[in-house]
Enzyme design. Structure first.
Site, PDB file in Angstrom:
ATOM      1  N   GLU A 110      -9.368  -2.093   5.461  1.00 58.51           N
ATOM      2  CA  GLU A 110     -10.749  -1.609   6.887  1.00 58.51           C
ATOM      3  C   GLU A 110     -11.796  -2.752   7.321  1.00 58.51           C
ATOM      4  O   GLU A 110     -12.705  -3.435   5.598  1.00 58.51           O
ATOM      5  CB  GLU A 110     -10.686  -0.283   6.456  1.00 58.51           C
ATOM      6  N   HIS A 115      -7.885  -4.410  10.255  1.00 56.93           N
ATOM      7  CA  HIS A 115      -7.487  -4.131   9.373  1.00 56.93           C
ATOM      8  C   HIS A 115      -5.866  -5.411   8.937  1.00 56.93           C
ATOM      9  O   HIS A 115      -4.850  -5.507   9.174  1.00 56.93           O
ATOM     10  CB  HIS A 115      -7.220  -3.959   8.781  1.00 56.93           C
ATOM     11  N   ASP A 162       1.123  -1.477  -0.193  1.00 56.83           N
ATOM     12  CA  ASP A 162       0.036  -0.176  -0.033  1.00 56.83           C
ATOM     13  C   ASP A 162       0.893   1.299  -0.035  1.00 56.83           C
ATOM     14  O   ASP A 162       1.972   1.042   0.097  1.00 56.83           O
ATOM     15  CB  ASP A 162      -0.895  -0.394   1.293  1.00 56.83           C
ATOM     16  N   ASN A 165      -7.852  -2.502  14.292  1.00 61.47           N
ATOM     17  CA  ASN A 165      -9.270  -3.380  13.727  1.00 61.47           C
ATOM     18  C   ASN A 165      -9.215  -4.268  13.346  1.00 61.47           C
ATOM     19  O   ASN A 165     -10.785  -4.876  12.751  1.00 61.47           O
ATOM     20  CB  ASN A 165      -9.786  -2.411  13.481  1.00 61.47           C
TER      21      ASN A 165
END
Length: 242
Positions: A143, A138, A67, A136
């Site tokens: 996400e 990810h 990314d 979380n």
């Protein structure tokens, strides 16, 4: 899925480094999927050390990063291109033309996503994909959501993700709101996945991702469906796996 916990940092990073160096020594033309963030820094330091000792060469390897932030110049101190150059590429014998990171400043971001996917499809599969995990759940910047995008795409970063990355920026307001990220489908095509998880604050999400229900609410849980995953946890993150 093979899960290992380590009591010390040296064992953690050496085991991770051995996975990559063994692959490169067996196949010098291996394709490596790389990640950024604080978690893999120790691994990259170990790989640099082993390279300097003559134990591994990256001269013929090709790398693909997961990314990149949208809107940060590639030479920005917090861009992932800068990160990879400073933490690894500048210190090993890799050909930088063979290192690939999504272009978060492309004039046409959707076209950049399609181009990155075409490159992965034409040159893949990735031999070993390195991953971390967000608080979380990810992976890369995929996400939690009701559904996940398979290919490379633009994603809006959730508040928790931006807060976690704020320590690298002057303030939360300076953290980008969007990123271009490899999709879960592309990640799952890797021949092998190696996930590194560090810190007591990751213990709960590690347990949920590795032993809980498979759900897009926790993207990392999808790794339970991959046939060749190795997970390395330090003592804090591995609290539930001792």
């Amino acid at each position: 899925m093979n899960i290992y916990t380590f009591k010390d940092e040296e064992g953690f990073v050496q085991t991770a480094a051995n996975q990559i160096t063994s692959l490169l020594n067996a196949n010098p033309y291996a394709k490596l999927g790389l990640a950024t963030g604080s978690t893999p820094v120790g691994l990259y330091n170990k790989l640099i050390e082993m390279h300097r000792q003559g134990l591994v060469s990256f001269a013929n390897a090709t790398t693909y990063n997961l990314d990149e932030y949208v809107g940060l110049p590639k030479d920005h101190a917090e861009s992932y291109r800068t990160f990879m150059n400073e933490k690894l590429f500048n210190h090993i014998d890799i050909n930088k033309e063979q290192t690939h990171i999504p272009n978060g400043n492309a004039e046409d971001l959707e076209d950049e996503c399609r181009s990155y996917d075409r490159m992965l499809e034409q040159n893949g599969p990735i031999d070993i994909q390195l991953l971390g995990i967000g608080h979380n759940g990810h992976i890369a910047f995929n996400e939690p959501a009701e559904s996940l995008t398979s290919g490379t795409h633009i994603t809006t970063l959730q508040a928790k993700t931006r807060e976690a990355n704020a320590r690298f920026f002057p303030s939360i307001d300076d953290v980008p709101t969007h990123a271009i990220t490899m999709g879960v489908g592309s990640i799952m095509k890797a021949r092998q996945i190696m996930m590194l998880i560090r810190g007591e604050d990751k213990a709960e999400i590690a347990k949920r991702a590795l032993t809980g229900p498979v759900s897009t609410d926790c993207p990392a849980s999808l790794l339970q469906c991959h046939p060749n995953v190795i997970v390395l946890l330090d003592q804090g993150a591995g609290r539930y796996f001792k």
